[in-house]
Design a protein around this motif. Structure first.
Motif, PDB file in Angstrom:
ATOM      1  N   THR A  58       0.620  -1.130   0.029  1.00 48.75           N
ATOM      2  CA  THR A  58      -0.046  -0.050  -0.169  1.00 48.75           C
ATOM      3  C   THR A  58       0.876   1.150  -0.013  1.00 48.75           C
ATOM      4  O   THR A  58       0.367   2.523   0.620  1.00 48.75           O
ATOM      5  N   ALA A  59       2.189   1.219  -0.452  1.00 46.58           N
ATOM      6  CA  ALA A  59       2.947   2.343  -0.733  1.00 46.58           C
ATOM      7  C   ALA A  59       2.340   3.649  -1.318  1.00 46.58           C
ATOM      8  O   ALA A  59       1.562   3.008  -2.215  1.00 46.58           O
ATOM      9  N   PRO A  60       2.554   4.676  -0.891  1.00 43.97           N
ATOM     10  CA  PRO A  60       1.873   5.932  -1.479  1.00 43.97           C
ATOM     11  C   PRO A  60       2.413   6.204  -2.982  1.00 43.97           C
ATOM     12  O   PRO A  60       3.876   5.683  -3.099  1.00 43.97           O
ATOM     13  N   VAL A  61       1.808   6.819  -3.634  1.00 40.32           N
ATOM     14  CA  VAL A  61       2.326   7.438  -5.014  1.00 40.32           C
ATOM     15  C   VAL A  61       3.668   8.100  -4.716  1.00 40.32           C
ATOM     16  O   VAL A  61       3.779   8.719  -4.034  1.00 40.32           O
ATOM     17  N   ASP A  63       6.553   6.606  -3.888  1.00 39.21           N
ATOM     18  CA  ASP A  63       7.285   5.675  -3.042  1.00 39.21           C
ATOM     19  C   ASP A  63       7.938   4.652  -3.952  1.00 39.21           C
ATOM     20  O   ASP A  63       7.548   4.263  -4.948  1.00 39.21           O
ATOM     21  N   CYS A  66       5.612   1.930  -4.886  1.00 41.46           N
ATOM     22  CA  CYS A  66       4.650   2.067  -5.296  1.00 41.46           C
ATOM     23  C   CYS A  66       4.686   1.579  -6.897  1.00 41.46           C
ATOM     24  O   CYS A  66       5.373   2.435  -7.448  1.00 41.46           O
ATOM     25  N   TYR A 132      -2.258  -0.341  -9.869  1.00 44.36           N
ATOM     26  CA  TYR A 132      -1.251  -0.723  -8.955  1.00 44.36           C
ATOM     27  C   TYR A 132      -0.884  -1.815  -8.244  1.00 44.36           C
ATOM     28  O   TYR A 132      -1.915  -2.674  -7.952  1.00 44.36           O
TER      29      TYR A 132
END
Length: 187
Positions: A58-61, A63, A66, A132
């Protein structure tokens, strides 16, 4: 196996004990071991049907972990295969593809009982390889025991896989002429 938990801070270079959080081995186990330079996830196989599943990603955009699969279409593995497996089946999950299926996987060749090697699992030819990346699973094909050590895992952008119209047989050049010979596939 059960659904992999979410992990807030992924460390896919396995530099500390917490790096293993969320990794689940069905018919096997995971432990922190020695990598090529530092730590490694050591996956020990224990019987037929064994597989290693990543935590939910669930890494943020923005990262490094991601990965939008229509852009970063490849999972890169730096691994050491101390099993009889000559191939790994690598699966992916996205928000639209919420379970691991053969249709959403690729087979990659690996050297059994070899030294550290680089393996690229390119999903560009898979249907639904968009959105993603939310998880991956690795199954050693034809192996039931031994270990696979993962020194590093990253998500990369590689050239898309596509069917070629034929193949080049030879290419010769001198100071004035380049001669290319090949054959086209049957249409």
């Amino acid at each position: 196996p059960t659904a992999a938990p979410e992990v807030a801070d992924l460390d896919l270079e396995f530099t500390a004990e917490g790096s293993l959080a969320g990794f689940v081995a069905s018919r096997g186990s995971v432990a922190l071991g020695q990598g090529a330079r530092d730590g490694a996830l050591v996956y020990t196989l224990n019987g037929a049907g064994t597989a290693l599943q990543s935590p939910t990603i669930t890494a943020p955009v923005g990262d490094a972990y991601c990965a939008r699969l229509d852009i970063k279409n490849t999972i890169f593995f730096r691994l050491k295969n101390d099993t009889d497996a000559t191939q790994l089946r690598v699966y992916f999950k996205t928000p639209a593809v919420n379970r691991y299926t053969a249709e959403h996987s690729v087979l990659v060749d690996v050297t059994p009982h070899g030294d550290w090697q680089t393996v690229y699992a390119n999903f560009s030819a898979c249907p639904d390889a968009v959105g993603y990346l939310r998880g991956f699973k690795v199954e050693p094909v034809g192996a039931t025991d031994g270990t696979i050590s993962f020194d590093a895992i990253s998500f990369e952008r590689e050239k898309a896989i596509y069917d070629y119209a034929g193949e080049m047989i030879s290419c010769l050049a001198d100071t004035e002429t380049v001669t290319v010979k090949g054959k086209l596939d049957a249409a």
